[in-house]
Design a protein around this motif. Structure first.
Motif, PDB file in Angstrom:
ATOM      1  N   ARG A 499       1.132  -1.191   0.085  1.00  0.00           N
ATOM      2  CA  ARG A 499       0.255  -0.088   0.457  1.00  0.00           C
ATOM      3  C   ARG A 499       0.780   1.170   0.100  1.00  0.00           C
ATOM      4  O   ARG A 499       1.537   1.492   0.780  1.00  0.00           O
ATOM      5  CB  ARG A 499      -0.807   0.490   1.333  1.00  0.00           C
ATOM      6  CG  ARG A 499      -1.717   1.554   1.293  1.00  0.00           C
ATOM      7  CD  ARG A 499      -2.701   1.253   2.667  1.00  0.00           C
ATOM      8  NE  ARG A 499      -3.243   2.373   2.422  1.00  0.00           N
ATOM      9  CZ  ARG A 499      -3.711   2.636   3.744  1.00  0.00           C
ATOM     10  NH1 ARG A 499      -4.095   1.502   4.509  1.00  0.00           N
ATOM     11  NH2 ARG A 499      -4.796   3.329   3.989  1.00  0.00           N
ATOM     12  N   LEU A 500       0.796   2.416  -0.546  1.00  0.00           N
ATOM     13  CA  LEU A 500       1.513   4.004  -0.185  1.00  0.00           C
ATOM     14  C   LEU A 500       0.248   4.647  -0.227  1.00  0.00           C
ATOM     15  O   LEU A 500      -1.055   4.169   0.047  1.00  0.00           O
ATOM     16  CB  LEU A 500       1.322   3.845  -2.213  1.00  0.00           C
ATOM     17  CG  LEU A 500       2.327   3.412  -3.599  1.00  0.00           C
ATOM     18  CD1 LEU A 500       2.966   4.071  -4.789  1.00  0.00           C
ATOM     19  CD2 LEU A 500       3.279   3.051  -2.627  1.00  0.00           C
ATOM     20  N   VAL A 501       1.091   4.889   0.815  1.00  0.00           N
ATOM     21  CA  VAL A 501      -0.065   6.424   1.158  1.00  0.00           C
ATOM     22  C   VAL A 501       0.471   7.665   0.816  1.00  0.00           C
ATOM     23  O   VAL A 501       2.122   8.297   1.928  1.00  0.00           O
ATOM     24  CB  VAL A 501      -0.055   5.781   3.154  1.00  0.00           C
ATOM     25  CG1 VAL A 501      -0.841   7.066   3.553  1.00  0.00           C
ATOM     26  CG2 VAL A 501      -0.351   4.270   3.654  1.00  0.00           C
ATOM     27  N   PRO A 502       0.332   8.051   0.107  1.00  0.00           N
ATOM     28  CA  PRO A 502       0.429   9.734  -0.153  1.00  0.00           C
ATOM     29  C   PRO A 502       0.077  10.777   1.410  1.00  0.00           C
ATOM     30  O   PRO A 502      -0.819  10.571   1.625  1.00  0.00           O
ATOM     31  CB  PRO A 502       0.304  10.210  -1.591  1.00  0.00           C
ATOM     32  CG  PRO A 502      -0.382   8.639  -2.068  1.00  0.00           C
ATOM     33  CD  PRO A 502      -0.539   7.422  -0.867  1.00  0.00           C
ATOM     34  N   LEU A 503       1.183  11.677   1.330  1.00  0.00           N
ATOM     35  CA  LEU A 503       1.392  12.911   2.814  1.00  0.00           C
ATOM     36  C   LEU A 503       1.081  14.006   1.818  1.00  0.00           C
ATOM     37  O   LEU A 503       2.170  14.069   0.642  1.00  0.00           O
ATOM     38  CB  LEU A 503       2.030  12.668   3.505  1.00  0.00           C
ATOM     39  CG  LEU A 503       2.055  11.252   4.027  1.00  0.00           C
ATOM     40  CD1 LEU A 503       3.225  11.503   5.210  1.00  0.00           C
ATOM     41  CD2 LEU A 503       1.026  11.276   5.222  1.00  0.00           C
ATOM     42  N   VAL A 528      -0.042  -0.256  -4.463  1.00  0.00           N
ATOM     43  CA  VAL A 528      -2.057   0.059  -4.462  1.00  0.00           C
ATOM     44  C   VAL A 528      -1.799   1.186  -3.323  1.00  0.00           C
ATOM     45  O   VAL A 528      -1.029   0.878  -2.314  1.00  0.00           O
ATOM     46  CB  VAL A 528      -2.862  -1.130  -3.903  1.00  0.00           C
ATOM     47  CG1 VAL A 528      -3.129  -2.384  -5.307  1.00  0.00           C
ATOM     48  CG2 VAL A 528      -2.909  -1.297  -3.032  1.00  0.00           C
ATOM     49  N   THR A 529      -3.369   1.658  -3.617  1.00  0.00           N
ATOM     50  CA  THR A 529      -4.001   2.626  -2.537  1.00  0.00           C
ATOM     51  C   THR A 529      -4.951   2.701  -1.872  1.00  0.00           C
ATOM     52  O   THR A 529      -4.999   3.200  -0.403  1.00  0.00           O
ATOM     53  CB  THR A 529      -3.447   4.625  -3.170  1.00  0.00           C
ATOM     54  OG1 THR A 529      -5.515   3.636  -3.927  1.00  0.00           O
ATOM     55  CG2 THR A 529      -2.599   4.813  -3.718  1.00  0.00           C
ATOM     56  N   GLU A 530      -5.414   1.533  -1.566  1.00  0.00           N
ATOM     57  CA  GLU A 530      -6.494   0.847  -0.686  1.00  0.00           C
ATOM     58  C   GLU A 530      -6.343   0.397   0.354  1.00  0.00           C
ATOM     59  O   GLU A 530      -4.866   0.193  -0.237  1.00  0.00           O
ATOM     60  CB  GLU A 530      -7.045   0.038  -1.598  1.00  0.00           C
ATOM     61  CG  GLU A 530      -6.853  -1.104  -1.631  1.00  0.00           C
ATOM     62  CD  GLU A 530      -6.861  -0.936  -3.392  1.00  0.00           C
ATOM     63  OE1 GLU A 530      -6.608  -2.365  -4.391  1.00  0.00           O
ATOM     64  OE2 GLU A 530      -6.209  -0.130  -3.707  1.00  0.00           O
ATOM     65  N   ALA A 531      -6.810  -0.070   1.506  1.00  0.00           N
ATOM     66  CA  ALA A 531      -6.753  -0.820   3.040  1.00  0.00           C
ATOM     67  C   ALA A 531      -6.399  -2.084   2.163  1.00  0.00           C
ATOM     68  O   ALA A 531      -6.970  -2.909   1.246  1.00  0.00           O
ATOM     69  CB  ALA A 531      -7.490  -0.226   3.870  1.00  0.00           C
ATOM     70  N   ILE A 535       2.405  -4.189   4.277  1.00  0.00           N
ATOM     71  CA  ILE A 535       3.123  -3.183   4.275  1.00  0.00           C
ATOM     72  C   ILE A 535       2.143  -2.396   3.659  1.00  0.00           C
ATOM     73  O   ILE A 535       2.081  -2.210   2.339  1.00  0.00           O
ATOM     74  CB  ILE A 535       4.012  -3.962   3.596  1.00  0.00           C
ATOM     75  CG1 ILE A 535       5.062  -4.766   3.885  1.00  0.00           C
ATOM     76  CG2 ILE A 535       5.654  -3.021   3.376  1.00  0.00           C
ATOM     77  CD1 ILE A 535       5.753  -5.991   3.061  1.00  0.00           C
ATOM     78  N   ALA A 536       3.227  -0.777   3.632  1.00  0.00           N
ATOM     79  CA  ALA A 536       2.382  -0.055   3.730  1.00  0.00           C
ATOM     80  C   ALA A 536       3.722   1.269   3.334  1.00  0.00           C
ATOM     81  O   ALA A 536       5.043   1.003   4.362  1.00  0.00           O
ATOM     82  CB  ALA A 536       1.893   0.649   4.682  1.00  0.00           C
ATOM     83  N   VAL A 537       3.534   2.139   2.407  1.00  0.00           N
ATOM     84  CA  VAL A 537       5.080   2.768   2.130  1.00  0.00           C
ATOM     85  C   VAL A 537       4.810   4.513   2.716  1.00  0.00           C
ATOM     86  O   VAL A 537       3.398   4.559   1.445  1.00  0.00           O
ATOM     87  CB  VAL A 537       6.248   2.465   0.851  1.00  0.00           C
ATOM     88  CG1 VAL A 537       6.615   3.517   0.450  1.00  0.00           C
ATOM     89  CG2 VAL A 537       6.409   1.386   0.724  1.00  0.00           C
ATOM     90  N   ALA A 551       2.271  10.446  12.772  1.00  0.00           N
ATOM     91  CA  ALA A 551       0.599   9.848  13.151  1.00  0.00           C
ATOM     92  C   ALA A 551       0.899   9.701  11.950  1.00  0.00           C
ATOM     93  O   ALA A 551      -0.306   8.455  12.695  1.00  0.00           O
ATOM     94  CB  ALA A 551      -0.184  11.531  13.292  1.00  0.00           C
ATOM     95  N   ALA A 552       1.048   8.903  10.888  1.00  0.00           N
ATOM     96  CA  ALA A 552       0.196   8.287   9.931  1.00  0.00           C
ATOM     97  C   ALA A 552       1.235   6.890   9.959  1.00  0.00           C
ATOM     98  O   ALA A 552       0.588   6.025   9.834  1.00  0.00           O
ATOM     99  CB  ALA A 552       1.109   8.543   8.434  1.00  0.00           C
TER     100      ALA A 552
END
Length: 605
Positions: A499-503, A528-531, A535-537, A551-552
């Motif tokens: 998962r990609l998490v754009p800030l 992907v961007t959905e939950a 693993i997330a970046v 916080a993220a």
């Protein structure tokens, strides 16, 4: 008397102004004052090759070397043939094989009608049966097209069959018939492939000397070293050392040195580094001419050169890019003065039919690559067009010196066979391979379609395609990761996902989102961007990380994400600790193979 200024004595008076301009640009890019840069700031732009040679960003009259003798004159740097047919240029070669001699004959005649001007024929285990040689060469005009045999351990039998065909062939001038019997005992020992032994090659050379045609029995195949990871200088140095071993064996058997030199030809790999390829073929001629000179026969130091586009540079993934690679390689070999050039089909790293394109299509594209260079770009109209280039001349000279140094190291170890048996060749070439593998893994060296700009939607490879073939291909480590992803896809119905998490806004996060997506895809991992993924970046700017990263990270951990990575340097969140701190960092120069391997393992692939 006035004192002369630098501009009065410098052969390039504009150089100082150029250097000042370089300093200004570098200072701005590095966000330092120009005074903090070294006195020669342009050296920060220099590139070091795997041979330790420095390639400067600019070459000027300061780098000028004495002009080389004309083509056809010792030491043959500018080419061995001063009267080469400018309408033909180099010979366009194609490899032919297959057990059906009649079908191979049809392929050969068709290719000759469509631009091929030299034939490379596989025999016995590598192509037509020995007793099918006459059938395969039916209608072949020997005086117009050079013929090379590749018969491995059956070289003597293949030669006997070919000589029988030639005995019944009529030609106005039999010296115009050029045949290479392709014996490679010494280099095959390194490659681990089957070939006749050295004594058999010497006996074959003795037969060849007695022929009225122009027959060379032995091919010194530098490609054997290249395909295991050798640098250009190592390929040349090892080939020259093998050539010396052949000369000693031939003369020990009673051959005159001129006849011995006349029984050798060389084969080298051409890569998509066009300037290094140009320099390689020019340097190779200089090296062998020096050997002939030391042996007292400089007039016989012009050994023919065959070029084949590098199998090591070819990719299985996005193989269409190989058309660009082989075009650059063919250009470099042709401009560098190779006598015969073979372009591998773009899908050569894959089993026949893997891409669902015909063999005829692949061969036509390979053939036409050279024909376009010759007939539309007219590269063959000028012999050694790179002559006088300060860069090419310098690179040729330095590469020849480094290759000679490697050859001397082999000779000091007792010669080619002694160095081979002692493991010296494997050790030195292995060191270079390790450096190159590291550069590819860290993506300092880009392999388009593999570790850069991969296409995750490609069809998975067959089991046969995934089997190793002995060539140290540059992108093999990344392609192995893609194979793991394909297996996961077949078993789970989807690829491993992160998962990609754009800030922050897109303007802030887009660069790192794009970078991370590309990096993950090179290992077969879908971004992907959905939950859902474990693993997330996090992707954003360093400034945004300072305010939002902690916080993220907490929020993702609370949502069940087991591994949180951050796209960027560790210093961007140096103040974070404990549960607020990311588990790792995704950076441009990390060991991508190791990092992606770890991610695939965590994802169960």
């Amino acid at each position: 008397m006035p004192i002369a200024s630098d501009s009065d004595t410098d052969p390039v008076p504009e150089f100082a102004a150029w250097r000042k301009g370089v300093a200004g640009v570098l200072a701005k890019a590095r966000r330092v004052d120009a005074s903090e840069l070294p006195d020669e700031p342009e050296k920060l732009l220099a590139v070091t090759t795997y041979d330790g040679l420095t390639v400067n960003p600019l070459y000027t009259r300061r780098d000028e070397l004495p002009e080389q003798p004309l083509p056809g004159q010792f030491p043959y740097v500018r080419g061995g043939d001063a009267t080469r047919d400018v309408h033909r240029g180099w010979f366009v070669s194609q490899r032919f094989g297959g057990a059906d001699a009649k079908a191979v004959n049809g392929d050969i005649l068709f290719a000759l009608d469509n631009g091929v001007s030299a034939v490379w024929l596989g025999v016995a285990e590598r192509g037509v049966p020995v007793d099918g040689i006459a059938t395969a060469l039916n209608g072949f005009l020997f005086e117009l097209a050079p013929l090379t045999l590749d018969a491995g351990p059956a070289a003597n039998e293949a030669a006997a069959a070919l000589f029988s065909v030639l005995d019944g062939y009529t030609a106005p001038n039999r010296k115009d018939i050029r045949v290479s019997l392709g014996a490679t005992p010494l280099t095959s020992l390194f490659a681990g492939t089957q070939a006749i032994d050295l004594d058999g090659a010497v006996a074959l050379a003795q037969q060849a000397v007695a022929r009225t045609e122009t027959v060379r029995a032995i091919t010194v195949c530098g490609v054997a070293f290249h395909n295991q990871g050798a640098s250009d200088a190592q390929e040349l140095g090892a080939a020259v050392a093998a050539g010396l071993e052949y000369l000693r064996s031939l003369t020990d058997a009673g051959a005159d040195i001129a006849d011995a030199l006349g029984q050798l030809e060389f084969r080298f790999a051409a890569t998509d580094d066009q300037f290094e390829t140009i320099a390689k073929f020019r340097a190779a001629r200089k090296l062998w001419a020096r050997v002939a000179h030391v042996c007292g026969a400089p007039a016989f130091g012009n050994a023919p050169q065959q070029a084949i586009t590098s199998a090591a540079m070819m990719s299985q993934r996005d193989p269409w890019v190989n058309m660009l690679r082989t075009t650059l390689a063919a250009f470099g070999a042709g401009v560098g003065g190779a006598d015969i050039v073979t372009v591998l089909p773009f899908d050569d790293a894959l089993p026949a039919g893997e891409l669902e394109v015909s063999k005829a299509f692949s061969e036509r594209m390979a053939r036409n690559t050279q024909l376009l260079l010759l007939e539309e770009s007219h590269l063959g109209h000028v012999v050694d067009p790179a002559a006088g280039s300060w860069y090419v001349e310098s690179l040729t000279e330095e590469l020849a010196a480094k290759a000679w140094e490697f050859m001397q190291e082999i000779e000091a170890a007792g010669g080619y066979l002694a160095a081979l048996q002692a493991g010296l060749l494997a050790e030195r070439i292995g060191e270079t391979k390790a450096k190159r593998d590291s550069d590819v893994a860290h993506r300092k060296t880009a392999v388009t379609g593999v570790n850069e700009f991969p296409n995750l939607s490609e069809k998975p490879l067959s089991k046969q395609a995934r089997a190793k073939n002995g060539t140290a291909r540059y992108g093999a480590a990344f392609e192995a990761l893609r194979n793991r992803s394909d297996a996961f896809l077949a078993a789970q119905g989807q690829r491993p996902r992160v998962r990609l998490v754009p800030l922050g806004p897109v303007a802030e996060n887009n660069v790192r989102v794009t970078f991370t997506t590309n990096l993950l895809a090179s290992g077969g991992i879908e971004a992907v961007t959905e939950a859902g993924p474990s693993i997330a970046v996090l992707c954003g700017s360093d400034t945004r990380y300072g305010t939002d990263a902690a916080a993220a990270v907490r929020e993702l951990r609370a949502a069940g994400v087991t591994t949180v990575l951050l796209a960027g340097p560790e210093k961007a969140v140096a103040e974070l600790s404990g549960a607020d701190r990311p588990d790792g960092f995704v950076t441009a120069r990390m060991d991508a193979v190791a990092a992606l391997t770890g991610l695939l393992e965590k994802l169960g692939a």
